[in-house]
Design a protein around this motif. Structure first.
Motif, short mmCIF file in Angstrom:
data_model
loop_
_atom_site.label_atom_id
_atom_site.label_comp_id
_atom_site.label_asym_id
_atom_site.label_seq_id
_atom_site.Cartn_x
_atom_site.Cartn_y
_atom_site.Cartn_z
N ASN A 110 4.80 12.02 -1.49
CA ASN A 110 3.27 12.04 -1.91
C ASN A 110 3.15 12.69 -3.28
O ASN A 110 3.44 13.84 -3.42
N CYS A 113 7.77 2.75 -1.92
CA CYS A 113 7.24 2.23 -3.20
C CYS A 113 7.91 0.93 -3.38
O CYS A 113 7.06 -0.02 -3.94
N ASN A 120 0.98 -1.15 0.19
CA ASN A 120 -0.14 0.15 -0.06
C ASN A 120 0.77 1.19 -0.02
O ASN A 120 0.40 2.42 0.35
N ARG A 121 2.15 1.15 -0.35
CA ARG A 121 2.97 2.27 -0.47
C ARG A 121 2.92 3.14 0.89
O ARG A 121 2.54 4.41 0.75
N ALA A 122 2.91 2.57 2.03
CA ALA A 122 2.95 3.00 3.22
C ALA A 122 3.91 4.25 3.51
O ALA A 122 5.06 4.18 2.97
N TYR A 123 3.65 4.94 4.14
CA TYR A 123 4.68 6.19 4.51
C TYR A 123 5.78 5.22 5.62
O TYR A 123 5.35 4.81 6.40
N TRP A 182 7.95 10.37 3.69
CA TRP A 182 7.56 9.67 2.21
C TRP A 182 7.21 8.53 2.49
O TRP A 182 7.34 7.90 3.32
N LYS A 183 6.88 8.10 1.08
CA LYS A 183 6.38 6.54 0.91
C LYS A 183 7.20 5.68 0.44
O LYS A 183 8.21 6.06 -0.51
#
Length: 145
Positions: A86, A123, A64-67, A120-121
């Protein structure tokens, strides 16, 4: 791991590959398949560069491209992370070893808990595929969860 700085705004992948593979930045540039590109490395190019430099790695998608600030430290086998602001189009490669983040845009490695890009996320995660039969059979190719 020896910290390697990036030389411009788009060579974080080359600098990170140099750190992962224990080579100089200039050697990583020579091994890059397209060193004149002004676009940086795609994930496939990053994996291929590490393989050419002697370290097979495999990619797994971040959930889920978490922070980063909401994630625990990466697992032991994690060796690199592609992070992204983001809604940004481009990402940034960083190396990871023993709880430390080796960001090629920073002056020195820092602990995961104080890494400045934690808002940031994540990826993509990259893992050491030296002993991963699926990755070896695919030449260090992508693994999916």
């Amino acid at each position: 791991m020896r910290h390697v700085w990036q030389r411009n705004n788009v060579d974080c992948g080359i600098a990170t590959a140099a750190m992962l593979c224990g080579v100089r930045w200039s050697d990583a540039v020579k091994a890059d398949g397209n060193p004149e590109s002004c676009l940086g490395l795609t994930t496939k190019e990053f994996i291929a560069l590490c393989l050419r430099l002697g370290r097979p790695i495999a990619m797994i998608r971040a959930s889920n491209r978490a922070y980063l600030k909401n994630l625990p430290p990466p697992p032991e086998r994690c060796c690199a992370i592609l992070v992204r602001r983001n809604r940004a189009d481009e990402g940034h490669y960083v190396a990871f070893d023993s709880g430390m983040v080796y960001d090629p845009a920073c002056k020195r490695p820092v602990s995961w808990s104080v890494y400045r890009r934690r808002p940031w996320k994540a990826c993509r995660w990259f893992i050491d595929a030296t002993h991963c039969p699926v990755a070896e059979a695919r030449g260090g190719s992508t693994l999916r969860r």
